[in-house]
Scaffold this active site. Sequence first.
Site, mmCIF file in Angstrom:
data_model
loop_
_atom_site.group_PDB
_atom_site.id
_atom_site.type_symbol
_atom_site.label_atom_id
_atom_site.label_comp_id
_atom_site.label_asym_id
_atom_site.label_seq_id
_atom_site.Cartn_x
_atom_site.Cartn_y
_atom_site.Cartn_z
ATOM 1 N N SER A 260 -4.242 -0.222 2.611
ATOM 2 C CA SER A 260 -5.467 0.000 3.191
ATOM 3 C C SER A 260 -5.377 -1.540 4.143
ATOM 4 O O SER A 260 -5.191 -2.250 3.381
ATOM 5 C CB SER A 260 -5.998 -0.288 2.811
ATOM 6 O OG SER A 260 -6.932 1.669 2.411
ATOM 7 N N TRP B 61 -3.339 -6.080 6.483
ATOM 8 C CA TRP B 61 -4.169 -6.727 7.225
ATOM 9 C C TRP B 61 -2.958 -6.850 8.106
ATOM 10 O O TRP B 61 -1.984 -7.597 7.946
ATOM 11 C CB TRP B 61 -4.961 -8.070 7.215
ATOM 12 C CG TRP B 61 -5.410 -8.964 8.135
ATOM 13 C CD1 TRP B 61 -5.216 -10.054 8.963
ATOM 14 C CD2 TRP B 61 -7.072 -8.580 8.722
ATOM 15 N NE1 TRP B 61 -6.190 -10.359 9.508
ATOM 16 C CE2 TRP B 61 -7.209 -9.574 9.793
ATOM 17 C CE3 TRP B 61 -7.876 -7.576 8.160
ATOM 18 C CZ2 TRP B 61 -8.293 -9.146 10.014
ATOM 19 C CZ3 TRP B 61 -8.585 -8.059 9.300
ATOM 20 C CH2 TRP B 61 -9.120 -8.550 9.952
ATOM 21 N N ILE C 68 -5.514 -3.858 -0.722
ATOM 22 C CA ILE C 68 -6.061 -4.059 0.417
ATOM 23 C C ILE C 68 -5.969 -5.544 1.704
ATOM 24 O O ILE C 68 -6.075 -6.507 0.413
ATOM 25 C CB ILE C 68 -7.433 -3.266 0.373
ATOM 26 C CG1 ILE C 68 -7.881 -3.438 1.237
ATOM 27 C CG2 ILE C 68 -8.018 -4.401 -0.835
ATOM 28 C CD1 ILE C 68 -9.534 -2.315 1.935
ATOM 29 N N CYS C 69 -5.671 -5.304 2.752
ATOM 30 C CA CYS C 69 -6.034 -6.573 3.683
ATOM 31 C C CYS C 69 -4.944 -7.114 2.745
ATOM 32 O O CYS C 69 -3.641 -6.821 3.410
ATOM 33 C CB CYS C 69 -7.410 -7.552 3.691
ATOM 34 S SG CYS C 69 -7.552 -7.883 4.602
ATOM 35 N N HIS C 70 -5.619 -8.691 2.672
ATOM 36 C CA HIS C 70 -4.197 -8.938 2.202
ATOM 37 C C HIS C 70 -2.840 -9.216 1.323
ATOM 38 O O HIS C 70 -2.582 -9.913 0.954
ATOM 39 C CB HIS C 70 -3.909 -11.600 2.558
ATOM 40 C CG HIS C 70 -4.342 -11.187 4.333
ATOM 41 N ND1 HIS C 70 -5.684 -10.799 4.550
ATOM 42 C CD2 HIS C 70 -4.353 -12.294 4.568
ATOM 43 C CE1 HIS C 70 -6.391 -11.567 5.777
ATOM 44 N NE2 HIS C 70 -4.923 -12.622 5.959
#
Length: 181
Positions: A160, A128, A107-109
Amino acid sequence: MSVRTAFLVAPEGVEQIELTSPWEALVAAGQTPRLVSTAEGTVQAFDHLDKADTFPVDVTTAQTSAADFDALVLPGGVANPDFLRTDPGAVAFVRGFFDAGKPVAAICHAPWTLIEADVVRGRTLTSWPSLRTDVRNAGGTWVDEEVVVCRAAPSTLITSRKPDDLTAFGKTLLHEFGVST
């Protein structure tokens, strides 16, 4: 069914909610995840740029391998994956899950670590938004969606974008990891 799940984080810089939310989803489903890091002791989590809680490391990347687990979760935070992608042991640990065809959730970075492990080529994923160009340059297809499940290779990849996606991310990784709720 017990699914041995590793959460890989750097000694400092993981976004706390991206660690605790999927962790708690697994625990609520009767699982016992393990915290893996590049160093023994504790990891310092963050709430954006502010220090948050610390969490005890269960095992280091030097003491374990993908063979010891069934699935991997890579939480984000800007500093966390940036540190992990510069650590050869962490990169090899991540690559081991893909080589073994085991599911990975990021998720994200966190896709920065996937990019360093050279496992995004030919895959569709999200992150992200600032990682969009990095994903494309590594041969992946970046999409702006809450959760993306890519089965383009033997290893399922669940991704995500951000903390707002954590509920859907948690539900999806439980399903894809084969954990019944």
